[in-house]
Each structure stands twice: as structure tokens, then as C-alpha cells.
Design a protein around this motif. Structure first.
Motif, short mmCIF file in Angstrom:
data_model
loop_
_atom_site.label_atom_id
_atom_site.label_comp_id
_atom_site.label_asym_id
_atom_site.label_seq_id
_atom_site.Cartn_x
_atom_site.Cartn_y
_atom_site.Cartn_z
N ASP A 65 2.62 5.10 -5.11
CA ASP A 65 2.76 4.61 -3.74
C ASP A 65 4.24 4.70 -3.36
O ASP A 65 5.02 3.78 -3.63
CB ASP A 65 2.27 3.17 -3.64
N ARG A 181 -2.12 -5.50 1.14
CA ARG A 181 -3.17 -4.48 1.05
C ARG A 181 -4.53 -5.12 0.81
O ARG A 181 -5.55 -4.69 1.38
CB ARG A 181 -2.84 -3.50 -0.06
N SER A 264 -1.95 3.87 4.91
CA SER A 264 -2.92 3.61 3.84
C SER A 264 -3.39 2.17 3.91
O SER A 264 -3.18 1.38 2.99
CB SER A 264 -2.31 3.90 2.47
N ALA A 269 -3.38 -0.40 -4.82
CA ALA A 269 -2.99 0.48 -5.92
C ALA A 269 -3.26 -0.19 -7.26
O ALA A 269 -3.07 -1.40 -7.42
CB ALA A 269 -1.51 0.84 -5.81
#
Length: 503
Positions: A65, A181, A264, A269
Motif C-alpha cells: 500500500d 479502511r 482503494s 491490507a
């Protein structure tokens, strides 16, 4: 017996008594002994499986990332904690230079020129002289050497704390980024749940108006839809707060950060697993806080040595060399007629005096300083032992979290897959006319809730990996290089921050 030999014998007896007292003082535990007493023989939490003994300093690159890498670099550049740690390095470096200077001779130069009339004849005369003097304390008992050892230990400890600050900032940014995220992914699922409950409320309203449902069922359906919508709004607010936190950590302009994050959305991740050293003792070479605490013990021991030696005689050697010039009489045309000019020059030098100073009575001042230094050493040893135990606890806690999330995540993914399969089957039945909209929305919400559980566990697991990264020292080692030459205080200025955001 004359008075002089008696005085010499008395002085020798006092020096020997003080030296004997220092020699008979009990030696303090070394950092290695303190650590050995605090470390367990083995880990008692399940170790991470299939991990690799990789370079933790490049562990972030394994997230694949680039945005995370950039955010960590930006946060380290503008962090006031990192800047303060850097300033402590500069202060300790200056203190070490002072300690080095105390071990060397001190050399000074002086010069003066003078002209005037010094007798009744009115004859003017001029004189000029210059000299270089040197003074050197003979470090017979090691006081200056102990001071230098303490300064070096404090310098190394400050460097370790600088690395610790950088590791802490990296872990904080990664944790916030992972939470964001996960929040984005959870928001998408809450949106599915809210839309499903709104559809259920609409279907319930149709059946109630057709006379197949009671009004209370419609009220309950609308209440459930409103409650889920409120949860969706709370989830979005949480995501907004996490974005604000990243802006504060990295000093990035919010519009630019949001644009970068949009590439994203909702992607959590998954880092590569980390192998834990086989024995807890390896932490001593990996943890910055342990390195700093160990240097504190060494510095405290050096300070105790200084205070003990301060009770002994101090010997200083002095010396000088100089030159003198004198001119009088007709010099410069000022002087009595017929008075001849007188010129003279010469040089001087001396070695000495060799001075010896020794405390005889100070009201217990130096003894009190020794006791205070001994207490400081004991405190540093206790702090070091506590830091060792805390380091072991950090690793054990991270391992427990990893094991727990691994077990629960496997079950949660099985459940999520099952509910997803049920949703697909229910949708197929509805399309074939064998099901109804209520069953379809129930299956949709069950699948969304199962996905929320998976998302939460993935976030928790990545956070546990980050905690383990932090607990294992974040890639720092006892042989790590010194801090680089970039001044983080200058890098944290508004102009530098603006230049960094232009990338």
C-alpha cells in the motif's frame, strides 16, 4: 618526628581509607543481571506460525500500500514527538563533547600592550607581553572517565528514544489507517443493511394496506429501519473522525488526502506474518525502550562513580610560556632630551604549580551526594527490570490477540460464506417465484451482519500484527546506525510541510 612527615602520613592514611571505602563498597547489579532476573525462560503464549524473520524496518512495504508508506513518512517528518527526541540527541551530544573536553588540557592565551609615563623625569615607556597558559586535571581516579561514560550512555539512550518515537508514530498511523479502511468497509455493509430494512418496511406497509399485516408490524419495521439508518450515520461519522485524525498525524491537506484515500475504499491490507524470536532474551537487542532503560542504568552507575571519586584528592598541573618586550626613553619621540632609548625583550616559562586539593570537612555534603547517586542507580535498575517485564507482556498480549483472532476469523469466514450462499439461494428462489421479498431481505441482512463480523476481526487481527511489530522493536537493533542528519525540527516548519505535500 617532625610535623611535616606526620602531616604526610596523616594525609596518606586518609587517602588510603577513602580508597579502601570505595573498593569495599558493594557492586551494583549490571544491566545484564537485572534483565536476566526479569526475563522468563520462554514464551507462554502461542507463537505466530509461518512467520518470517524479516527486517521489520521494511515491514510496512509488505502491505503493498504505497499510500500507507507515504503517510507514515509524512507523519514521522512532522511529528513533534520525533522532533523532541531529536533535540534530546543534540543535547546529549553536546554533553558528551563537554565530557570529552574535561579530559583534555585547557589552553588559554592572553596579550596586552601598555604605554605611559612611570617616573618623575617624564620619560614615556611602552611594554607588550603575551602568554599561553595550560591547565590539566590529572584524572588519576577516573572521575572524568566516568563522566564521559555517563555522557555516552545518555547519548545512546537518546538515540534509542528517537528510534522509539519513529516506531510509535509509524504504528499509530498504521493503526488509524487500518481502522479507517475497516470503517469504510463496514459502512458499505451498514448501507446494505439499511437499504434492506427500508425495503422490508416498504413491503410491510404494502401488506398492511392489503390487510395481511397488523399496523404494529409496520411500525416495528419502520423503527428497525430508522435504527439501522442511525447506525449508518454513526459509522460515517466515525470514518470522518478517522480521516481527521490522519490529517492531524500527517499534516496533509484534507482534500488531497481524501482524493488519495478514494483510490482503494474499504480495502484492508493484510501484512505478512512476523516470526517471534525463540527466546524472550532476544528482546534486549530489539526494543528501543529497553536499550534506553539499560543506558539509564549505565549512566546512573557512572554518576555514582563520579560522586565517590569526588571525595578523593584532585590534582591539577599548570604551566605557561610567554614573551615580553619593553621600550622607553626616546621611543616615539616623546621623552626628555638626551635620555637614551631603552629596549628590552625576553621570554618566560613555568611548569607548575602542581596543586592538590582534598575535602576535609563538608558537613556530610559529599556523602549525601553518594547516597543520592546510589538511590538513583537503584531506581534505574528497578525501571529497567519493569521495562523488561513490560516488553515481555507486550509480546505475550499481542500473541494472545493474534491467536484469538485467527480462531475467530476462521469461524467468521465460514459463517459469512454460508450466509452469502444462503442469500444467493434465496434470491434464486425469489426469481423463480418460490420465495418472497421478506425472506430475501432477511437473508441479505444476515449476510451483511456476517460480513461486518469478518471486517471487524480482520481489523482486529491487523491491529494485533501492528502491536506485535511494536512489541518486537519495530526493526530497531542494538547495532542500528545513528540518527540521520536530517533535522526534524527544521523539517516540521510550515514551509517544509508545504513542500512535502506537493509531492
Amino acid at each position: 618526628m617532625s610535623a611535616v612527615p606526620v602531616a604526610r602520613l596523616a594525609l596518606s592514611a586518609i587517602v588510603l581509607a577513602l580508597l579502601g571505602g570505595c573498593a569495599s563498597s558493594p557492586s551494583a547489579s549490571t544491566p545484564a543481571q537485572v534483565a536476566a532476573a526479569a526475563l522468563p525462560a520462554q514464551w507462554y503464549a502461542p507463537a505466530a506460525h509461518h512467520g518470517e524473520l524479516a527486517d521489520l524496518s521494511r515491514w510496512w512495504a509488505q502491505f503493498n500500500d504505497p499510500l500507507l508508506d507515504r503517510l507514515i513518512a509524512d507523519a514521522q517528518r512532522v511529528s513533534p514527538t520525533v522532533a523532541s527526541a531529536w533535540l534530546r540527541i543534540e543535547q546529549s551530544r553536546a554533553a558528551r563533547a563537554t565530557a570529552d573536553a574535561d579530559r583534555l588540557p585547557q589552553i588559554d592565551a592572553s596579550a596586552n600592550v601598555q604605554r605611559g609615563v612611570y617616573d618623575s623625569r617624564g620619560v614615556a615607556a611602552s611594554s607588550a607581553n603575551g602568554s599561553i597558559t595550560a591547565s590539566w586535571e590529572l584524572d588519576l581516579f577516573g572521575s572524568n572517565a566516568a563522566e564521559r561514560e555517563g555522557a555516552q550512555a545518555r547519548f545512546e539512550g537518546a538515540q534509542a528514544l528517537w528510534h522509539d518515537a519513529r516506531i510509535s508514530v509509524a504504528a499509530e498511523v498504521a493503526s488509524q489507517y487500518t481502522a479507517l479502511r475497516a470503517c469504510e468497509a463496514a459502512t458499505a455493509q451498514w448501507q446494505v443493511d439499511a437499504d434492506s430494512r427500508a425495503e422490508t418496511a416498504r413491503l410491510t406497509g404494502l401488506t398492511r394496506r392489503a390487510g395481511f399485516d397488523a399496523p404494529v408490524r409496520e411500525s416495528l419495521a419502520r423503527a428497525a429501519a430508522a435504527q439501522t439508518h442511525a447506525q449508518l450515520m454513526a459509522q460515517r461519522a466515525q470514518c470522518e473522525s478517522l480521516v481527521k485524525a490522519l490529517v492531524a498525524l500527517t499534516a496533509q491537506p484534507e482534500p488531497a488526502l481524501r482524493e488519495a484515500l478514494a483510490a482503494s475504499l474499504g480495502v484492508i491490507a493484510q501484512p505478512r506474518e512476523i516470526a517471534v524470536p525463540a527466546l524472550p532474551g532476544a528482546l534486549l537487542q530489539q526494543r528501543t525502550d529497553l536499550a534506553s532503560a539499560e543506558r539509564d542504568v549505565l549512566a546512573a552507575a557512572a554518576h555514582l562513580t563520579e560522586e565517590r571519586i569526588d571525595r578523593l584528592p584532585r590534582i591539577r598541573l599548570n604551566g605557561s610560556v610567554g614573551a615580553t618586550r619593553y621600550q622607553g626613553g626616546g621611543f616615539g619621540g616623546i621623552g626628555g632630551a638626551g635620555i637614551p632609548s631603552i629596549d628590552g625583550s625576553g621570554s618566560t616559562w613555568s611548569i607548575g604549580p602542581l596543586s592538590v586539593s582534598m575535602p576535609i570537612f563538608d558537613g556530610g555534603l559529599r556523602a549525601a551526594k553518594v547516597e543520592a547517586a546510589r538511590a538513583g542507580l537503584t531506581h534505574a535498575q528497578m525501571q529497567y527490570a519493569a521495562a523488561v517485564r513490560r516488553a515481555v507482556e507486550d509480546v505475550e498480549q499481542a500473541l494472545v490477540s493474534l491467536q484469538g483472532t485467527a480462531d475467530r476469523l476462521a469461524d467468521a469466514e465460514i459463517a459469512a460464506n454460508g450466509y452469502a450462499e444462503s442469500l444467493r439461494a434465496t434470491d434464486a428462489r425469489c426469481r423463480g417465484g418460490l420465495g418472497n421479498g421478506f425472506d430475501l431481505e432477511d437473508a441479505r441482512r444476515a449476510s451483511a451482519q456476517a460480513q461486518l463480523a469478518v471486517i471487524d476481526l480482520k481489523r482486529e487481527r491487523v491491529t494485533a500484527w501492528i502491536s506485535l511489530y511494536r512489541a518486537l522493536g519495530g526493526g530497531w537493533g542494538a547495532t542500528s546506525p545513528d540518527a540521520p542528519g536530517t533535522d526534524p525540527v527544521a523539517a516540521a516548519t510550515p514551509a517544509a510541510a508545504a513542500a512535502g505535500t506537493a509531492r
